[in-house]
Structures are given as structure tokens and as C-alpha cells.
Design an enzyme around this catalytic site. Structure first.
Site, PDB file in Angstrom:
ATOM      1  N   ASP A 122      -8.535  53.208  41.251  1.00 23.06           N
ATOM      2  CA  ASP A 122      -7.638  52.677  40.622  1.00 23.06           C
ATOM      3  C   ASP A 122      -7.717  53.271  39.308  1.00 23.06           C
ATOM      4  O   ASP A 122      -8.316  54.182  39.058  1.00 23.06           O
ATOM      5  CB  ASP A 122      -8.180  51.099  39.972  1.00 23.06           C
ATOM      6  N   ASP A 134      -5.961  52.134  35.507  1.00 17.41           N
ATOM      7  CA  ASP A 134      -6.256  51.522  34.208  1.00 17.41           C
ATOM      8  C   ASP A 134      -7.468  50.611  34.545  1.00 17.41           C
ATOM      9  O   ASP A 134      -7.669  49.782  35.209  1.00 17.41           O
ATOM     10  CB  ASP A 134      -4.885  50.742  33.884  1.00 17.41           C
TER      11      ASP A 134
END
Length: 217
Positions: free
Chosen positions: A14, A16
């Protein structure tokens, strides 16, 4: 913690809250937007790990009846125009994977421009330092739907059961698990440890450095 006993087929990351600690920037943007509108600030954790347009389209709030894309465009005007701080171990993890021949994919609810800025400005890496980027624009359904992680595994020709994923949100953890990834590690930048464990994370870490040994077969 023990090291990996079998080769990792792919490193699925991922962006953020996992590679870059951008959630404080986003929170400031949402708070500024809601204040500008004169709306009560909701529980902003509902946005973490998910595409904002999906939240505006499916969750009840003062935005009910408005065009989700238009609301998002307004929110983005309030997000500070600055790069996010890199999560410790982010650059090292990507470099170690590439050096060892493990393909790397970023699977994110953000757009491609933010991915590029984060790689270059926050992680001081080249854009081609990762093998694949799957953004909000590449799938019809966002996290917690597994489409993004499933697409990454297909494009990398990687066995999801042998992949290693890192996520900071329960939506992201569930998305990776739903795609068949068994080793999903939580990064505790945005949510309490218990929340990520309840979502199915095998372990939760303060940053990405504990994942480095897991790349060693």
C-alpha cells in the site's frame, strides 16, 4: 518473529500510511474542507485505505445526494501541497526486494500522480523502482474489495498465497486477504494494533523495517 521459509512471490505494498506517512496531510485536508462547508467533521477513519469517491458514494454524511467526484475535487483543493514523510524502512524494503529479484507492486487507492510524487520526493526513488503500480483508476472496485491485489498478482504472474503484503488500514488488510495473500502485515501508522489484527493482519509493526528479513528465502 521468524524469517520466511519459502521464497516470496511478490511484495505488495500500500502507499498512504504504509510507504509514506501521508494520513496527517489527508486529515488536514478533510478537516479544512468540512470547516469550509460548515459541516460537522465525521469519523475520518472511514476514509483510511479506501477511495474517497467510494466513501462519498456509499457512506451517509452531509455529502448525501452530491456527486462523489465533485466532492473529492473540492477536498483535494484543501489538502496541503507537500510531500509526505517516508515511513522508516520503505526505501530499504523496495531496494532489497528488487536486489533479491522479488517483484514489487504498489496497490493504492490514490491516483498515479500522487504515487509518482511519493516515490520521487518522499522515497527518493526512480519511478521505475517498482515493477507495477495499481491505482484507483485501474480497478472498478476499491478496497476492501480484493480487485487491486488480485490484479497485481495476475500482472506479476505471482502466486498470491506466497506473496507478502503490507497495509495500514483494515480495508487494505481485508483486500489483500481477499485476493488470497496469506502474509498480510499491518503497519500501525493510522490504526491501533488491535484493529489491524482483527482485520486479519498476521502481525503489526511500527514501520517497515521488520519486513526486511522476510524477503530472505
Amino acid at each position: 518473529m521468524t524469517g520466511a521459509t519459502t521464497a516470496v512471490s511478490a511484495l505488495l505494498l500500500d502507499l498512504d500510511g504504509t510507504l509514506v506517512d501521508s494520513e496527517p496531510l489527508h486529515r488536514r485536508g478533510y478537516e479544512s474542507f468540512f470547516a469550509h462547508k460548515g459541516w460537522e467533521v465525521p469519523d475520518l477513519s472511514v476514509f483510511t485505505g479506501r477511495r474517497a469517491v467510494d466513501v462519498f458514494a456509499t457512506e451517509h454524511g452531509p455529502w448525501d445526494g452530491l456527486d462523489p467526484e465533485a466532492v473529492l475535487a473540492e477536498v483535494l483543493e484543501h489538502v496541503p501541497d507537500e510531500a509526505a514523510r517516508a515511513v522508516p524502512g520503505a526505501r530499504e524494503l523496495i531496494e532489497a526486494a528488487r536486489a533479491g529479484g522479488t517483484p514489487v507492486a504498489i496497490v493504492t487507492s490514490a491516483g498515479p500522480d500522487w504515487v509518482q510524487r511519493s516515490l520521487v520526493e518522499s522515497l527518493t526513488l526512480e519511478v521505475d523502482s517498482v515493477d507495477l503500480v495499481v491505482t484507483a483508476r485501474d480497478v472498478e472496485d476499491g478496497k476492501p474489495h480484493p480487485a487491486g491485489f488480485a490484479l497485481a498478482c495476475r500482472r506479476l504472474d505471482a502466486d498470491p498465497a506466497a506473496a507478502l503484503a503490507a497495509e495500514d488500514s483494515p480495508a487494505g488488510v481485508r483486500a489483500a486477504l481477499g485476493a488470497g495473500v496469506r502474509q498480510v502485515h499491518g503497519i500501525g501508522t493510522s490504526h491501533p494494533r488491535e484493529v489491524l489484527l482483527d482485520a486479519g493482519a498476521v502481525e503489526v509493526h511500527g514501520d517497515l523495517r521488520p519486513l526486511l528479513p522476510l524477503l530472505r528465502a
